[in-house]
Write a protein that holds these residues in place. Structure first.
Motif, PDB file in Angstrom:
ATOM      1  N   THR A 233       2.888  11.143  -7.004  1.00 53.72           N
ATOM      2  CA  THR A 233       3.897  11.155  -5.944  1.00 53.72           C
ATOM      3  C   THR A 233       3.429  11.934  -4.726  1.00 53.72           C
ATOM      4  N   ALA A 234       2.564  12.933  -4.919  1.00 48.79           N
ATOM      5  CA  ALA A 234       2.010  13.663  -3.776  1.00 48.79           C
ATOM      6  C   ALA A 234       1.102  12.759  -2.949  1.00 48.79           C
ATOM      7  N   TYR A 235       0.293  11.955  -3.626  1.00 48.35           N
ATOM      8  CA  TYR A 235      -0.542  10.987  -2.902  1.00 48.35           C
ATOM      9  C   TYR A 235       0.317   9.967  -2.158  1.00 48.35           C
ATOM     10  N   ILE A 236       1.446   9.564  -2.776  1.00 45.20           N
ATOM     11  CA  ILE A 236       2.344   8.613  -2.114  1.00 45.20           C
ATOM     12  C   ILE A 236       2.870   9.197  -0.809  1.00 45.20           C
ATOM     13  N   LEU A 237       3.329  10.447  -0.851  1.00 41.12           N
ATOM     14  CA  LEU A 237       3.877  11.067   0.348  1.00 41.12           C
ATOM     15  C   LEU A 237       2.822  11.173   1.445  1.00 41.12           C
ATOM     16  N   LEU A 238       1.600  11.568   1.068  1.00 38.44           N
ATOM     17  CA  LEU A 238       0.537  11.684   2.067  1.00 38.44           C
ATOM     18  C   LEU A 238       0.162  10.323   2.632  1.00 38.44           C
ATOM     19  N   ALA A 239       0.139   9.297   1.785  1.00 39.25           N
ATOM     20  CA  ALA A 239      -0.194   7.956   2.268  1.00 39.25           C
ATOM     21  C   ALA A 239       0.874   7.430   3.209  1.00 39.25           C
ATOM     22  N   GLU A 240       2.130   7.757   2.940  1.00 40.94           N
ATOM     23  CA  GLU A 240       3.216   7.261   3.772  1.00 40.94           C
ATOM     24  C   GLU A 240       3.333   8.013   5.094  1.00 40.94           C
ATOM     25  N   GLU A 241       3.121   9.329   5.069  1.00 41.33           N
ATOM     26  CA  GLU A 241       3.476  10.136   6.235  1.00 41.33           C
ATOM     27  C   GLU A 241       2.298  10.804   6.934  1.00 41.33           C
ATOM     28  N   GLU A 242       1.217  11.123   6.219  1.00 38.53           N
ATOM     29  CA  GLU A 242       0.114  11.831   6.876  1.00 38.53           C
ATOM     30  C   GLU A 242      -0.977  10.879   7.353  1.00 38.53           C
ATOM     31  N   ALA A 243      -1.246   9.816   6.606  1.00 38.83           N
ATOM     32  CA  ALA A 243      -2.306   8.876   6.990  1.00 38.83           C
ATOM     33  C   ALA A 243      -1.965   8.226   8.324  1.00 38.83           C
ATOM     34  N   THR A 244      -2.931   8.233   9.249  1.00 39.25           N
ATOM     35  CA  THR A 244      -2.705   7.698  10.588  1.00 39.25           C
ATOM     36  C   THR A 244      -3.148   6.245  10.728  1.00 39.25           C
ATOM     37  N   THR A 245      -3.823   5.704   9.729  1.00 42.52           N
ATOM     38  CA  THR A 245      -4.237   4.301   9.745  1.00 42.52           C
ATOM     39  C   THR A 245      -3.934   3.680   8.393  1.00 42.52           C
ATOM     40  N   ILE A 246      -3.893   2.347   8.362  1.00 39.54           N
ATOM     41  CA  ILE A 246      -3.645   1.639   7.109  1.00 39.54           C
ATOM     42  C   ILE A 246      -4.812   1.842   6.146  1.00 39.54           C
ATOM     43  N   VAL A 247      -6.039   1.962   6.669  1.00 43.17           N
ATOM     44  CA  VAL A 247      -7.212   2.188   5.813  1.00 43.17           C
ATOM     45  C   VAL A 247      -7.082   3.517   5.084  1.00 43.17           C
ATOM     46  N   GLU A 248      -6.679   4.576   5.809  1.00 39.60           N
ATOM     47  CA  GLU A 248      -6.484   5.879   5.164  1.00 39.60           C
ATOM     48  C   GLU A 248      -5.357   5.810   4.136  1.00 39.60           C
ATOM     49  N   ALA A 249      -4.278   5.103   4.479  1.00 39.26           N
ATOM     50  CA  ALA A 249      -3.164   4.975   3.542  1.00 39.26           C
ATOM     51  C   ALA A 249      -3.599   4.249   2.272  1.00 39.26           C
ATOM     52  N   GLU A 250      -4.416   3.225   2.417  1.00 41.50           N
ATOM     53  CA  GLU A 250      -4.887   2.477   1.250  1.00 41.50           C
ATOM     54  C   GLU A 250      -5.738   3.364   0.342  1.00 41.50           C
ATOM     55  N   LYS A 251      -6.594   4.199   0.921  1.00 42.62           N
ATOM     56  CA  LYS A 251      -7.419   5.102   0.108  1.00 42.62           C
ATOM     57  C   LYS A 251      -6.541   6.063  -0.690  1.00 42.62           C
ATOM     58  N   LEU A 252      -5.528   6.599  -0.044  1.00 41.95           N
ATOM     59  CA  LEU A 252      -4.636   7.529  -0.743  1.00 41.95           C
ATOM     60  C   LEU A 252      -3.825   6.817  -1.818  1.00 41.95           C
ATOM     61  N   PHE A 253      -3.407   5.589  -1.549  1.00 38.54           N
ATOM     62  CA  PHE A 253      -2.667   4.843  -2.565  1.00 38.54           C
ATOM     63  C   PHE A 253      -3.558   4.501  -3.763  1.00 38.54           C
ATOM     64  N   LYS A 254      -4.840   4.274  -3.542  1.00 41.47           N
ATOM     65  CA  LYS A 254      -5.750   4.022  -4.661  1.00 41.47           C
ATOM     66  C   LYS A 254      -5.903   5.268  -5.524  1.00 41.47           C
ATOM     67  N   GLN A 255      -5.926   6.445  -4.886  1.00 39.28           N
ATOM     68  CA  GLN A 255      -5.949   7.685  -5.671  1.00 39.28           C
ATOM     69  C   GLN A 255      -4.630   7.860  -6.414  1.00 39.28           C
ATOM     70  N   ALA A 256      -3.532   7.502  -5.753  1.00 49.19           N
ATOM     71  CA  ALA A 256      -2.232   7.574  -6.426  1.00 49.19           C
ATOM     72  C   ALA A 256      -2.162   6.615  -7.598  1.00 49.19           C
ATOM     73  N   LEU A 257      -2.781   5.433  -7.456  1.00 48.50           N
ATOM     74  CA  LEU A 257      -2.779   4.455  -8.542  1.00 48.50           C
ATOM     75  C   LEU A 257      -3.514   4.990  -9.766  1.00 48.50           C
ATOM     76  N   LYS A 258      -4.634   5.656  -9.543  1.00 48.33           N
ATOM     77  CA  LYS A 258      -5.393   6.216 -10.656  1.00 48.33           C
ATOM     78  C   LYS A 258      -4.569   7.261 -11.403  1.00 48.33           C
ATOM     79  N   ALA A 259      -3.915   8.145 -10.656  1.00 47.13           N
ATOM     80  CA  ALA A 259      -3.088   9.175 -11.296  1.00 47.13           C
ATOM     81  C   ALA A 259      -1.829   8.568 -11.911  1.00 47.13           C
ATOM     82  N   GLY A 260      -1.239   7.589 -11.231  1.00 48.07           N
ATOM     83  CA  GLY A 260      -0.007   6.987 -11.735  1.00 48.07           C
ATOM     84  C   GLY A 260      -0.213   6.191 -13.004  1.00 48.07           C
ATOM     85  N   GLU A 261      -1.334   5.494 -13.120  1.00 48.50           N
ATOM     86  CA  GLU A 261      -1.610   4.726 -14.342  1.00 48.50           C
ATOM     87  C   GLU A 261      -1.787   5.642 -15.543  1.00 48.50           C
ATOM     88  N   GLY A 262      -2.433   6.802 -15.340  1.00 50.90           N
ATOM     89  CA  GLY A 262      -2.580   7.748 -16.444  1.00 50.90           C
ATOM     90  C   GLY A 262      -1.241   8.273 -16.922  1.00 50.90           C
TER      91      GLY A 262
END
Length: 539
Positions: A233-262
């Motif tokens: 959820t921390a990665y989600i918040l950063l991807a939604e609000e801190e990332a300034t580009t869609i590319v940065e948001a996608e990278k953060l969501f991929k990190q969130a996906l790894k943690a979320g699947e576990g």
């Protein structure tokens, strides 16, 4: 002391029974709430009866006589000042209510009543479906509650950091209202938190972060949570609000996906071990679905539309019961971009059902497909001479159906009204839904030759006066304070101009008002003996 002994005994009994367990206290509280909800009339008459019995020792008649004499000695200037002050206070309340309504879209008094007073009186808010019902497969009850809901989360909502903030950087204005962001905060707390978060330090920090109003404080809390653990959820918040580009948001969501699947795999193994494990698994499911959906949206925005379609299809197959996210609307938009109209028709055949809640996306996409079959050769002059063919009639009926569902959409599709950034929440059949739909689907209508022309001819020829449903009505308390202010101001003016006449009118009004009460009191005095109070004191 004899009179108060039953009350002391009652409270002593309550104290002993409360020590037996909290279950009884909850039951007692529900009984009290029920009594105040349904038996308030009985309580009211009991209080009136007690006041009548105690009228002699309390000297109520003498006090009323004194008050009446005092009021008779007052001059008209006092009444002018009284009504003028009442008008001023109600006017100030009216100004504040109007300002609050214009800024936040709701009444301050109503919001305070619903948020603070209703829970104390035992009220329950059933306006939105619970995530538990959807995740546990209670499809019927969830579907029924969803269909009653008017405000929905926009399935195609933009990213705050990468998209909404660009508007703020350029114009210096906020693209989202406080009401919209408050609804998003409630959604985040519903989907991304659970009762066991306090057992995990990182989740406990994020639970507070979702309630924080300051964006920088939320981002700082997310970084603090990541220092303790890999928190999805921390990665989600950063991807939604801190990332300034869609590319940065996608990278953060991929990190969130790894943690979320576990987290999802661990909670899936323990979900049947108790209620708290089931709630945690439900939360992890919501987090995983949200991450995958936003990753698909990132792929769509970056031009990888086929990849986005595959991700959405896989997500809908993996979690078919989570229809509250409306992933099919994301899929429809992506398929229209690919011009895969056969696949769009297949999705519509599944979701354009009478038992499911409608949306502008479903209605207008169905109309677009029907219009696509005839729009390239459609001519209003030719149709007026020879009449409409079967295919043209089907297209016109589909457009009628769509416009009847949301009459605001055509003006945006025909570019008769300017588009703005869509909100994070939409009102079904309202202007906000029309903005959100046209913002993403206008390009698809332009791609189909003649579709906008057919829409314009059908809409202009049939719907001469566009409905304003749902019309935004003024809250009750604004109308009430406006009426109160006007009424008291009129009384002040009349009392100042015609003091004697208003005095006669006031006395006549009060005597008429209290006439039924005096009649009831006379009847009661004739029935009850005058020495009732003395008999009660002897007992």
């Amino acid at each position: 002391m004899v009179f108060f002994f039953p009350f002391f005994f009652f409270f002593f009994l309550l104290k002993n029974m409360a020590e037996a367990g909290t279950g009884f206290l909850e039951q007692l509280k529900s009984c009290i709430v029920w009594s105040w909800t349904y038996l308030w009339t009985l309580w009211f008459f009991i209080m009136l009866f007690l006041v009548y019995i105690l009228r002699v020792p309390l000297k109520i008649n003498d006090n009323l006589t004194t008050v009446s004499m005092f009021l008779n000695t007052l001059t008209p200037k006092f009444y002018v000042a009284l009504t003028g002050t009442s008008s001023l206070i109600s006017g100030l309340i009216l100004i504040f209510e109007w300002w609050y309504f214009r800024k936040y879209g709701t009444s301050f008094i109503e919001q305070v009543s619903v948020s603070h007073l209703r829970p104390l009186l035992g009220g329950v808010d059933n306006s939105a479906p619970s995530a538990a019902n959807a995740a546990n497969g209670e499809a019927d009850s969830s579907r029924q509650s969803v269909s009653e809901c008017k405000v929905w989360r926009n399935p195609l909502n933009l990213f705050r950091g990468a998209e909404y903030n660009r508007y703020t950087w350029v114009t210096g204005r906020e693209p989202l209202t406080y009401y919209d962001m408050n609804l998003s905060a409630q959604d985040h707390q519903t989907f991304f938190t659970c009762d066991t978060d306090h057992l995990r330090p990182a989740d406990a920090i994020m639970q507070k972060a979702w309630r924080e109003r300051n964006p920088q404080a939320r981002i700082s809390a997310a970084h603090e949570a990541l220092e303790l653990n890999e928190c999805a959820t921390a990665y989600i918040l950063l991807a939604e609000e801190e990332a300034t580009t869609i590319v940065e948001a996608e990278k953060l969501f991929k990190q969130a996906l790894k943690a979320g699947e576990g987290c999802y795999r661990r909670s899936q193994q323990l979900q049947h071990h108790g209620a708290q494990y089931e709630a945690q698994h439900r939360r992890d499911t919501n987090v995983l679905v949200y991450i995958k959906r936003r990753l698909a949206m990132c792929a769509r925005k970056l031009g990888r539309t086929r990849e986005a379609v595959k991700m959405m299809r896989d997500l809908m197959k993996e979690f078919p019961l989570l229809s509250m996210f409306n992933i099919h609307e994301n899929l429809l938009e992506a398929l229209l971009e690919l011009q895969a109209y056969a696949d769009v028709q297949a999705v519509l055949a599944k979701y354009d059902d009478i038992s499911l809640p409608k949306s502008a996306t479903i209605c207008y996409t169905a109309a677009l497909l029907k219009a696509r079959a005839v729009s390239d050769k459609f001519s209003p002059e030719a149709a007026s001479r020879r009449g409409l063919s079967t295919a043209e009639m089907n297209a016109v009926e589909a457009i009628h159906r769509a416009v009847e569902f949301n009459p605001h959409v055509p003006k945006y599709l025909l570019e008769m009204k300017s588009l703005i950034l869509p909100p994070e929440h939409i009102l079904k059949r309202g202007d906000s839904e029309a903005i959100a739909y046209a913002f993403f689907h206008l390009q698809h209508w332009k791609r189909v030759e003649g579709a906008l022309n057919l829409l314009h001819c059908t809409w202009e020829g049939t719907f001469h006066e566009v409905s304003v449903y749902p019309k935004k009505e003024l809250p009750f308390f604004i109308l009430f304070t406006a009426g109160l202010c006007s009424f008291t101001a009129m009384l002040a003016l009349l009392t100042h101009q015609f003091p004697e006449l208003m005095g006669v009118f006031a006395k006549a009004f009060l005597s008429t008002l209290f006439a039924p009460l005096n009649f009831v009191m006379e009847k009661v005095e004739s029935i009850l003996p005058s020495s009732l109070w003395h008999q009660l004191t002897r007992i």
